[in-house]
Design an enzyme around this catalytic site. Sequence first.
Site, short mmCIF file in Angstrom:
data_model
loop_
_atom_site.label_atom_id
_atom_site.label_comp_id
_atom_site.label_asym_id
_atom_site.label_seq_id
_atom_site.Cartn_x
_atom_site.Cartn_y
_atom_site.Cartn_z
N GLU A 159 1.22 2.34 -8.59
CA GLU A 159 1.13 3.17 -7.40
C GLU A 159 2.50 3.27 -6.71
O GLU A 159 3.20 2.28 -6.55
CB GLU A 159 0.10 2.54 -6.45
CG GLU A 159 -0.27 3.39 -5.25
CD GLU A 159 -1.42 2.77 -4.46
OE1 GLU A 159 -1.93 3.45 -3.56
OE2 GLU A 159 -1.80 1.61 -4.73
N LYS B 60 -4.31 10.72 -3.27
CA LYS B 60 -5.28 9.62 -3.14
C LYS B 60 -6.39 10.03 -2.17
O LYS B 60 -6.13 10.62 -1.12
CB LYS B 60 -4.57 8.36 -2.64
CG LYS B 60 -5.39 7.09 -2.71
CD LYS B 60 -4.51 5.88 -2.39
CE LYS B 60 -5.26 4.58 -2.51
NZ LYS B 60 -4.39 3.40 -2.27
N CYS C 181 -5.85 3.26 -7.05
CA CYS C 181 -6.08 1.94 -6.47
C CYS C 181 -7.42 1.82 -5.78
O CYS C 181 -8.45 1.62 -6.41
CB CYS C 181 -4.93 1.58 -5.52
SG CYS C 181 -4.83 -0.21 -5.18
N SER D 23 11.20 -34.41 1.89
CA SER D 23 10.75 -35.62 2.60
C SER D 23 10.06 -36.62 1.69
O SER D 23 9.82 -37.76 2.09
CB SER D 23 9.78 -35.22 3.71
OG SER D 23 8.56 -34.73 3.15
#
Length: 720
Positions: A45, A114, A175, A357
Amino acid sequence: MGRKITVATSTLNQWVLDFDGNLERILESILEAKEIGATYRTGPELEICGYSCEDHFYESDTLLHSWEVLLELLTAPLCENMLIDVGMPVMHKNVVYNCRVVFLNQKILLIRPKLVMCDDGNYRETRWFTGWKKLRQIEDFHLPRMIAEVTRQTTVPFGDAVISTRDTCIGYEICEELWSPYSTHIDQSLDGVEIIINSSGSHTELRKAYIVRDLVKSATYKCGGCYIFSNMRGCDGQRVYYNGGSCIALNGHILTHAKQFALQDVEVTTATIDLEDIRSYRNSKRSFAILGASSPNYPRVVIDFSLSPEHDTTLPTAVPIDWVYLSPEEEIMQGPACWLWDYLRRSGQGGFFLPLSGGVDSSSSALIVYSMCRMVVESVQKGDSKVLSDVRRILGDGEYTPSNPNELCNRILVTCYMGTENSSKETKKRAASLAAAIGSYHMYITIDKAVTTVLEIFSSVTGLFPRFASKGGCARQNLALQNIQARLRMVLSYLFAQLMLWARKRPGGLLVLGSANVDEALRGYMTKYDCSSADINPIGGISKTDLRMFLNYVKDKLNMAIIGDIVTAAPTAELEPLKDGALAQTDEEDMGMTYAELSVFGKLRKQERCGPYSMFCKLVNTWSGVYTPDEVAEKVKHFFRCYAINRHKMTVLTPSYHAEGYSPDDNRFDLRPFLYKANWSWQFRAIDKQLNYQASVKKSSSRQLNKKIDSIRIRTAVHV
């Protein structure tokens, strides 16, 4: 008549507004598809400009440069005699649409906008795009002059149409249309469309890779046909990582798929299918045939082109495969590593700096960098010239070739244990041992002098010197003394990040890595602008529980015994004085809740959309075997109090790799206020009322039970 066709789907690592790079990757995918014999190529896309341009979609420059890239594609000899579609934004009648542009031999055949926008989670598409509302309708689109001069076309079809070739029919979803409750592939299939193309920008989350597979399989199982799904890969300049997974399915079966995570910028996936398999499958589904006979028509763009060769009987067709997914531990090992690689090579920096750490979080960040180094070395050894070129550019050494991950990690990653008088020997030892195991350039420094100097400045102004609670100070003094240590570590991190490569006689600087997990962000268990404040954070979207699982996986996979000591150690900030040389402070005790409970709170708050009252109502049943209703109520109230007073910290949260669906990052994903009424008076009263009601019901039930027992006793006595 031809019946077998070879189609190609492209997984591309595109980058926002990188029109040169995006064009290069598109052309490379077309070349690879052609070399394999494909006659159709699709891609992700908005692949021309990059998916995540966001407010750049408002700029006419973005639209102009997209057309310029399309012009390069139209005129490229490489694109001849192949049906191709690409993704780009297109303005039609002063409205911008997210489109696929289909072209063949310097002719634009169709611009397909779309139909359904995505507006949940990380997506805000309707902010920039409008969905095409005229279903099964097309209009004339007037081409820009620079395009019309090449194509010799004034107008082209724009809208909801399909492409009809000599041998088949092709339709499009973009999509979100696959995720929509009313997916267009059903109507297209009923109208005779045999190949559905879906170009996507779908991001990764832990344990979610199966969703695309299930949707694609379901689409072709119900309706038959071939479904070609193309997805982006890479960060695209964002917090999310697009996880590839492009695939091709036929009649309910997956034929092939791309990798979920990889350093490759271009991966082309192809399959050869037999169109007659689609036709016989559909004809055998009588419900499909009956519905198809009365299906409304789509506008068809008819072209004199065949996807199948004239003589294709010897072409082998693809067979179904099993799609084996990565485990969550593997997803953590590979996904954030690829995200870090994208960020590093595109930021122009020379490596990473990490305050180490010796705890679960910072160790996880270090091991993800090490995983990145492993993937880089593996890619170089497989002959990926682009990865090798990027490594040499990052390190400023045009002759360098990495030989093993530890050696590369020594050049890429600088780790530093920043100790104070409150630090234990155990954490210092664990940090040094892990650094030695992965090969990072490790340092140990003591920051007590810096802490004392800052406190003396405060004392010189006020005449007061704060003390820890264990030495007679109040809660405010105790917290301030912890925070100054944490914030000085951030200041020193940036100092060393800017100058360590200078000290090592190398150009550039280092990116500071954060290591606060998603649960600590949700609870606000971090100092604002402490060493959790960094340039990027590979674990900021991952829970403590998943990080422990990841560490155990790495321990076994890479045979690193030191990781076992890291996982079993109690999480601690080590910001309060030791007691007889031992830890007097643990994270879970400080937070007033466990990390496992935090994950539950996070999922209910975000994914189940629960406020305090709804959360209590759910947990009073879920935790009924562990806590009383009063204890559940107090835990829920404590969480929401902490959440409210610390929500402001999310406004400055370090950009993190998005991996968890309950991430509290308000910069993109979790759009909630950062200023709350911290006592939640109305909501907490609702919980108290429910508690009182439950107590009264329980008391009433108890009385009724006692009455029944007394009645039974009386009847029994009379009978006797």
